[in-house]
Design a protein around this motif. Structure first.
Motif, PDB file in Angstrom:
ATOM      1  N   VAL A  31       0.916  -1.170   0.004  1.00 22.60           N
ATOM      2  CA  VAL A  31      -0.086  -0.048   0.035  1.00 22.60           C
ATOM      3  C   VAL A  31       0.795   1.426   0.160  1.00 22.60           C
ATOM      4  O   VAL A  31       1.698   1.297   0.994  1.00 22.60           O
ATOM      5  N   TRP A  32       0.704   2.082  -1.045  1.00 19.50           N
ATOM      6  CA  TRP A  32       1.739   3.178  -1.136  1.00 19.50           C
ATOM      7  C   TRP A  32       0.536   4.489  -0.992  1.00 19.50           C
ATOM      8  O   TRP A  32      -0.539   4.598  -1.522  1.00 19.50           O
ATOM      9  N   VAL A  33       1.151   5.321  -0.358  1.00 13.74           N
ATOM     10  CA  VAL A  33       0.455   6.790   0.125  1.00 13.74           C
ATOM     11  C   VAL A  33       1.510   8.012   0.010  1.00 13.74           C
ATOM     12  O   VAL A  33       2.467   8.021   0.571  1.00 13.74           O
ATOM     13  N   CYS A  40      -3.411  13.365   0.752  1.00 15.49           N
ATOM     14  CA  CYS A  40      -2.569  12.428   0.236  1.00 15.49           C
ATOM     15  C   CYS A  40      -3.523  11.824  -1.091  1.00 15.49           C
ATOM     16  O   CYS A  40      -4.617  12.022  -1.021  1.00 15.49           O
ATOM     17  N   VAL A  41      -2.643  11.116  -1.523  1.00 14.33           N
ATOM     18  CA  VAL A  41      -3.309  10.100  -2.776  1.00 14.33           C
ATOM     19  C   VAL A  41      -2.989   8.769  -2.395  1.00 14.33           C
ATOM     20  O   VAL A  41      -1.885   8.436  -1.750  1.00 14.33           O
ATOM     21  N   ALA A  57      -4.369   7.780   8.103  1.00 15.01           N
ATOM     22  CA  ALA A  57      -4.628   8.428   9.328  1.00 15.01           C
ATOM     23  C   ALA A  57      -5.613   9.460   9.200  1.00 15.01           C
ATOM     24  O   ALA A  57      -6.706   9.149   8.569  1.00 15.01           O
ATOM     25  N   ASP A  58      -5.419  10.563   9.534  1.00 14.53           N
ATOM     26  CA  ASP A  58      -6.612  11.800   9.497  1.00 14.53           C
ATOM     27  C   ASP A  58      -6.429  12.841   8.333  1.00 14.53           C
ATOM     28  O   ASP A  58      -6.976  13.716   8.452  1.00 14.53           O
ATOM     29  N   ARG A  59      -5.649  12.346   7.413  1.00 14.73           N
ATOM     30  CA  ARG A  59      -5.673  13.166   6.271  1.00 14.73           C
ATOM     31  C   ARG A  59      -6.760  13.145   5.254  1.00 14.73           C
ATOM     32  O   ARG A  59      -7.296  11.991   5.245  1.00 14.73           O
ATOM     33  N   ARG A  60      -6.801  13.968   4.520  1.00 18.93           N
ATOM     34  CA  ARG A  60      -7.957  14.057   3.291  1.00 18.93           C
ATOM     35  C   ARG A  60      -7.204  13.434   2.151  1.00 18.93           C
ATOM     36  O   ARG A  60      -6.212  13.751   1.560  1.00 18.93           O
ATOM     37  N   VAL A  61      -8.175  12.358   1.693  1.00 19.52           N
ATOM     38  CA  VAL A  61      -7.589  11.520   0.499  1.00 19.52           C
ATOM     39  C   VAL A  61      -8.135  12.191  -0.666  1.00 19.52           C
ATOM     40  O   VAL A  61      -9.324  12.396  -0.900  1.00 19.52           O
ATOM     41  N   LYS A  62      -7.240  12.690  -1.785  1.00 15.85           N
ATOM     42  CA  LYS A  62      -7.734  13.390  -2.954  1.00 15.85           C
ATOM     43  C   LYS A  62      -8.238  12.457  -3.889  1.00 15.85           C
ATOM     44  O   LYS A  62      -8.901  12.734  -4.747  1.00 15.85           O
TER      45      LYS A  62
END
Length: 209
Positions: A31-33, A40-41, A57-62
């Protein structure tokens, strides 16, 4: 002028199965982020939404960017989309493979060769690399000195081509045309297994000819 990117690469391994042509195998997927502390993507959506969200974690996934549509790379893509409200990106040539896993759901955005994706002040360049799958893509991050190859290129050579929708000469041509022109010290982050470099894999493939 933009300041330096704060983007980084985060990684985890998640376990599950891969099924095609009536056979099923146990597999571990990377899994790559790519992103910073805010956004993040996600590259590929194998096996477990929970495992992926631990890296996010708590980041916004674009975006959820699929390197190809084999089930071990897209199985939880619709569920991850629901959890993150992020669009799924896939090359349209992989529709036949996608539909083997997801008949009720489509992806949201078509990927195209040469397209660029922006996240956290860095750029991912889409390289269409058919062969392992018709719509396989790699994602080159020049600022980070790495390329995400899915199952196109591994530590030890090109990906598998013994199954439906795959072709070895096409794959080798893709790798030579799209990947081997990248800087030799570019780190190759693969869909399964350990990292390698463009230089190492170019030397390995040249030695087999």
């Amino acid at each position: 002028m933009a300041g330096p990117s704060s983007a980084r690469v985060d990684h985890a391994v998640t376990s599950g199965t891969f099924s095609l042509d009536g056979e099923t195998f146990d597999v571990d997927n990377n899994v790559w982020v790519v992103g910073d502390d805010t956004e993040c993507v996600v590259i590929d959506a194998p096996h477990s939404v929970e495992d992926i969200l631990q890296v996010v974690a708590d980041r916004r996934v674009k975006a959820i960017v699929c390197t190809h549509a084999h089930d071990d790379h897209v199985r939880v893509a619709p569920a991850l989309r629901e959890a993150t409200v992020a669009p799924i990106l896939l090359h349209p040539d992989d529709r036949p493979l996608w539909e083997l896993t997801h008949r009720e759901h489509l992806w949201d955005v078509d990927l195209a060769d040469g397209q660029t994706l922006e996240v956290a002040g860095t750029t991912l360049q889409v390289l269409h690399t058919p062969g392992h799958a018709p719509g396989a893509v790699c994602l080159y991050a020049p600022d980070l000195g790495c390329v995400f190859t899915g199952d196109t290129l591994f530590h030890g050579g090109p990906g598998a081509t013994g199954r439906s929708y795959s072709d070895r000469p096409t794959l080798e041509a893709s790798i030579r045309a799209k990947l081997f022109d990248l800087p030799p010290d570019t780190i190759v982050h693969t869909g399964h297994g350990e990292d390698t470099t463009i230089a190492a894999e170019r030397a390995g493939l040249d030695a087999t000819e």
